[in-house]
Design an enzyme around this catalytic site. Structure first.
Site, PDB file in Angstrom:
ATOM      1  CG  PHE A   1      39.389  33.070   1.202  1.00 40.50           C
ATOM      2  CD1 PHE A   1      40.205  32.646   0.157  1.00 40.50           C
ATOM      3  CD2 PHE A   1      39.395  34.403   1.553  1.00 40.50           C
ATOM      4  CE1 PHE A   1      41.009  33.544  -0.517  1.00 40.50           C
ATOM      5  CE2 PHE A   1      40.204  35.309   0.872  1.00 40.50           C
ATOM      6  CZ  PHE A   1      41.005  34.879  -0.165  1.00 40.50           C
TER       7      PHE A   1
ATOM      8  CE1 TYR B   1      37.228  39.058  -5.723  1.00 40.88           C
ATOM      9  CE2 TYR B   1      36.172  40.903  -4.628  1.00 40.88           C
ATOM     10  CZ  TYR B   1      36.945  39.756  -4.564  1.00 40.88           C
ATOM     11  OH  TYR B   1      37.428  39.319  -3.358  1.00 40.88           O
ATOM     12  CE  LYS B   2      37.038  35.387  -5.338  1.00 43.24           C
ATOM     13  NZ  LYS B   2      36.907  34.951  -3.948  1.00 43.24           N
TER      14      LYS B   2
ATOM     15  NE  ARG C   1      41.338  29.165  -7.827  1.00 42.51           N
ATOM     16  CZ  ARG C   1      40.852  30.115  -7.047  1.00 42.51           C
ATOM     17  NH1 ARG C   1      40.065  29.805  -6.019  1.00 42.51           N
ATOM     18  NH2 ARG C   1      41.122  31.384  -7.286  1.00 42.51           N
TER      19      ARG C   1
HETATM   20  C1  LIG Z   1      37.499  35.690  -2.868  1.00 40.84           C
HETATM   21  C2  LIG Z   1      37.037  35.259  -1.536  1.00 40.84           C
HETATM   22  C3  LIG Z   1      36.962  36.174  -0.477  1.00 40.84           C
HETATM   23  C4  LIG Z   1      37.459  37.571  -0.676  1.00 40.84           C
HETATM   24  O1  LIG Z   1      37.187  38.468   0.348  1.00 40.84           O
HETATM   25  P1  LIG Z   1      37.316  40.045   0.037  1.00 40.84           P
HETATM   26  O2  LIG Z   1      36.878  40.674   1.299  1.00 40.84           O
HETATM   27  O3  LIG Z   1      36.467  40.333  -1.154  1.00 40.84           O
HETATM   28  O4  LIG Z   1      38.744  40.320  -0.275  1.00 40.84           O
HETATM   29  C5  LIG Z   1      36.440  35.728   0.726  1.00 40.84           C
HETATM   30  N1  LIG Z   1      36.034  34.436   0.877  1.00 40.84           N
HETATM   31  C6  LIG Z   1      36.132  33.548  -0.125  1.00 40.84           C
HETATM   32  C7  LIG Z   1      35.673  32.128   0.070  1.00 40.84           C
HETATM   33  C8  LIG Z   1      36.651  33.927  -1.352  1.00 40.84           C
HETATM   34  O5  LIG Z   1      36.759  33.040  -2.339  1.00 40.84           O
END
Ligand SMILES: *Cc1c(COP(=O)(O)O)cnc(C)c1O
Length: 426
Positions: free
Chosen positions: A130, A236-237, A386
């Site tokens: 990410f 939150y996921k 997804r």
């Molecule tokens: C959703 C996600 C994030 C999100 O980061 P936030 O700081 O909560 O916005 C980071 N890394 C991965 C792999 C994710 O899937």
């Protein structure tokens, strides 16, 4: 009479046999909406709503005394939620704290564990992680006065969707200080073998950390046992903690007692915090990694959510999740084989996380058409869809309906009414 395995009746039969089916009614699930996006933002459960309202009430009732009074005294929330969360990541209760945001926690952990020294100055990551993680790594390298071009080693994907663990291990050379990887890749849903990677890193004197955003609440973990140095995640996921829910982090017991890279007063030993001394006395638990006042109202829903996860158990959740994604794969292969979809997710169970990743050139407009028909997918540029059927609130019938709707959209080409590019949030 034997049911045709592709019929709706068969989906209903699977639901009737499903021990987790009863949990669907614990969530706010809309009729005729097939929510396949719980890996981006999980739905609200009634238990989470209740704990949120309880904490709002404690503010109403106690004002500042809510820090120490009421059903959930605010001063101890982060620690208490860490204890409740520990079984989900396979940690001891002094190793998990619920605090901060994912990206903020990564900064804290890099500030602590990335200590370029002598020849060991590089960080190994993968090009599919990410972007926020990669941005954080780059800024931490820069803060050390080093160049990112030289010090960030990105392992390449061979197929554009997955990472070969052996390529990561080959990148663990003697100039590497730290490895940072996702436990599950956010696009393809590939599970990386954390045990194998941790062992390989440690054999080479390298620290290793994992981003669990897509695996927490979806698969079991054993962070303590396999000796992962640190980990962090959002809640939150799959964990249904609500938009902007406070995140989590894990530091292995072996490292507790070290002073974290970033200090703030909420990281103090709790009995000393209000002495307000110039010299900080950090907590001896992972609580030391906190910075400032916790976001109480964004912690609150996690009480209800973690209670639910601990009641059901992560193994039962993983078991149903695999059955749902297996079922979805079977239906997609049967119903959609003429429409040019490819699976971007690993098909083997031990490498597949909680979602399916369909690759198609028209993915953006197919997602828009799905949404119009009540299916909530999520689009990942440039060409991925997804679909995450979630064990606690998706039924086999939801999966069946999702595939029927997708098949209809492809069959009559209604997706062509939409433009093939993403909206602001995809
Ligand atoms: C959703 C996600 C994030 C999100 O980061 P936030 O700081 O909560 O916005 C980071 N890394 C991965 C792999 C994710 O899937």
């Amino acid at each position: 009479m034997e049911l045709n395995q592709f019929s709706r009746g068969f989906a209903e039969f699977l639901d009737s046999e499903d021990p987790l089916n009863k949990y669907k009614k614990e969530f706010y699930v809309k009729d005729n909406v097939y929510y396949m996006d719980g890996n981006s933002l999980g739905l609200l459960s009634k238990r989470s709503e209740k704990t949120l309202l309880t904490l709002l009430e404690s503010w109403k009732e106690y004002g500042i005394d809510g820090w120490t009074k009421g059903e959930y005294p605010w001063f101890y929330l982060s620690e208490n939620l860490g204890v409740m969360c520990a079984p989900l990541v396979g940690a001891n209760s002094n190793e998990v704290i619920i605090t901060g945001s994912t990206t903020g926690n990564l900064h804290q952990l890099l500030a602590t564990f990335y200590r370029p020294q002598g020849n060991r100055t590089k960080i190994v990551a993968d090009e599919l992680n990410f972007p926020s993680d990669l941005y954080a790594i780059q800024s931490q390298i820069t803060l050390h006065g080093l160049s990112t071009a030289e010090h960030l080693v990105l392992v390449k994907s061979e197929d554009g969707q997955t990472i070969n663990e052996d390529r990561v291990i080959e990148a663990m050379t003697d100039d590497v200080a730290l490895v940072l990887l996702p436990s599950i890749l956010y696009r393809s849903g590939q599970i990386l073998d954390m045990e194998k990677l941790t062992k390989a890193a440690h054999e080479r004197g390298i620290l290793i950390g994992f981003d669990l955003c897509h695996s927490i609440g979806a698969i079991p973990h054993s962070l303590h046992e396999i000796g992962v140095d640190f980990a962090f995640w959002c809640n939150y996921k799959h964990l249904n903690g609500g938009p902007g829910a406070v995140a989590g982090l894990f530091v292995h017991e072996n490292h507790l007692g070290k002073t974290p890279g970033l200090l703030g007063w909420f990281g103090s030993d709790k009995s000393k915090q209000f002495d307000l001394e110039i010299e900080m006395t950090p907590s001896t638990t992972v609580g030391a990694y906190q910075l400032g006042t916790p976001h109480i109202l964004s912690l609150a829903p996690l009480y209800g959510s973690l209670e639910l996860f601990n009641e059901v158990g992560i193994n039962a959740i993983r078991d149903k999740s695999l059955k749902l994604t297996n079922y979805m794969i079977t239906l997609i292969e049967h119903e959609l084989n003429e429409y040019g979809f490819k699976f971007g997710n690993p098909v083997e169970e031990q490498a597949r996380g909680g979602h399916i990743f369909l690759v198609h050139d028209e993915a953006a407009r197919i997602c828009k058409a799905l949404k119009e028909q009540g299916v909530v997918p999520d689009f990942r540029a440039p060409n991925g869809i997804r679909l995450a059927p979630v064990a606690l609130y998706s039924s086999y019938t939801d999966v069946w309906e999702t595939v029927q709707i997708l098949s209809a959209i492809m069959g009559d080409q209604t997706y062509k009414q939409f433009e093939n590019h993403r909206d602001v949030i995809a």
